[in-house]
Design a protein around this motif. Structure first.
Motif, mmCIF file in Angstrom:
data_model
loop_
_atom_site.group_PDB
_atom_site.id
_atom_site.type_symbol
_atom_site.label_atom_id
_atom_site.label_comp_id
_atom_site.label_asym_id
_atom_site.label_seq_id
_atom_site.Cartn_x
_atom_site.Cartn_y
_atom_site.Cartn_z
ATOM 1 N N LEU A 134 0.935 -1.314 -0.135
ATOM 2 C CA LEU A 134 0.070 0.135 0.026
ATOM 3 C C LEU A 134 0.829 1.102 0.211
ATOM 4 N N TYR A 135 0.283 2.242 -0.494
ATOM 5 C CA TYR A 135 1.045 3.509 -0.741
ATOM 6 C C TYR A 135 0.076 4.728 -0.095
ATOM 7 N N PHE A 136 0.440 5.040 1.191
ATOM 8 C CA PHE A 136 -0.227 5.902 2.032
ATOM 9 C C PHE A 136 -0.163 7.554 1.809
ATOM 10 N N THR A 137 -0.893 8.445 1.529
ATOM 11 C CA THR A 137 -0.946 9.784 1.351
ATOM 12 C C THR A 137 -1.754 10.282 2.193
ATOM 13 N N SER A 138 -1.394 11.650 2.674
ATOM 14 C CA SER A 138 -2.444 12.563 3.271
ATOM 15 C C SER A 138 -1.396 13.911 4.063
ATOM 16 N N LEU A 175 5.329 -3.676 0.968
ATOM 17 C CA LEU A 175 5.789 -2.346 1.325
ATOM 18 C C LEU A 175 4.669 -1.681 1.782
ATOM 19 N N LEU A 176 4.544 -0.938 2.801
ATOM 20 C CA LEU A 176 3.650 0.081 3.373
ATOM 21 C C LEU A 176 4.514 1.291 3.315
ATOM 22 N N VAL A 177 4.291 2.212 2.237
ATOM 23 C CA VAL A 177 5.082 3.288 1.980
ATOM 24 C C VAL A 177 3.935 4.554 2.206
ATOM 25 N N SER A 178 4.630 5.542 3.032
ATOM 26 C CA SER A 178 3.756 6.723 3.024
ATOM 27 C C SER A 178 4.477 7.929 2.976
ATOM 28 N N SER A 179 3.741 8.963 2.293
ATOM 29 C CA SER A 179 3.938 10.267 2.069
ATOM 30 C C SER A 179 3.423 11.394 2.347
#
Ligand SMILES: [Zn+2]
Length: 242
Positions: A99-103, A198-202
């Motif tokens: 997952l690719y988290f954005t906020s 991967l659990l990526v965040s930005s």
């Protein structure tokens, strides 16, 4: 673990009302005496797992129940993706999908990511949590033949099944051809080669900097399902509540 953490973990056992600090309990069946770990020891083992996984203290006791109703109704679709990831964890781990988290900052990405990792630990998986910059620094030290960094990185690549990499936008604030970028791109390739979920965040929305990345990195990040959280920051909410 450092002395302070050791003291803290030890006091869990020493203050245990069930075993009085023994760390085990015994049950008798005919002539056989069975010795089992006391719940305090199980708690200590869980704490050590969280420490080894790099999960920050402030997220260790947080659960999905702590999400506000307002946040849940505003982000039901994204939370559904998170729920699906948790329910299909085995599949994601064997396929290396993530997952690719954005906020914007302060909306609870880290707490949610750490909670996924805690659920994975309970399912018996090996996980690791780090900020993008910490992992770049780890890789940099490994390239400089730092033995500890080499061992940690090797452990991640060989054993970790879910890896959280937070704040990746901070790496890409540096110039495209700069060393952190180059090292991070190499690291992403390593992770994909090792088939790690991967659990990526930005904290920045995806397209802003992703277009500046080398195409082979963009392709790999596109394999991650986007999870976007919306709302005002948690800090603002708290201020409003007084
Ligand atoms: Zn006990």
């Amino acid at each position: 673990v450092d002395d302070k953490t050791y003291e803290k973990l030890n006091s869990i056992r020493m203050n245990c009302k069930l075993c009085g600090g023994l760390g085990y309990s015994t049950t008798q069946e005919d002539d056989d005496i069975h010795i089992v770990d006391c719940v305090c020891v199980t708690r200590i083992k869980n704490e050590i797992q969280l420490i080894e996984a790099g999960i920050p203290l402030r997220y260790r006791n947080w659960t999905f129940k702590d999400l506000t109703q307002k946040f849940k109704s505003k982000n039901s679709r994204s939370l559904g993706i998170v729920r699906n990831y948790i329910l299909n964890m085995d599949k994601h781990i064997s396929n290396g999908t993530g997952l690719y988290f954005t906020s914007q900052p302060g909306l609870g990405k880290s707490a949610i990511i750490c909670n996924i990792l805690k659920k994975a630990l309970k399912n018996g998986y090996t996980v690791y949590y780090g900020l993008g910059f910490e992992l770049v620094s780890l890789k940099f030290r490994a390239l400089r033949q730092d033995a500890e960094a080499i061992a940690t990185l090797k452990n991640i690549l060989n054993n970790v099944q879910i890896l959280a990499i937070e704040e990746i936008e901070k790496i890409y604030l540096a110039a495209e051809t700069s060393m952190p970028n180059q090292i991070f791109n190499e690291l992403i390739i390593n992770m994909y080669d090792a088939n790690i979920s991967l659990l990526v965040s930005s904290n920045a929305f995806r397209p802003a900097y992703e277009e500046t990345l080398p195409p082979f990195i963009q392709d790999r990040l596109k394999n991650l399902t986007s999870v976007t959280f919306l709302g005002s920051s948690a800090r603002v909410d708290r201020r409003k509540q007084g």
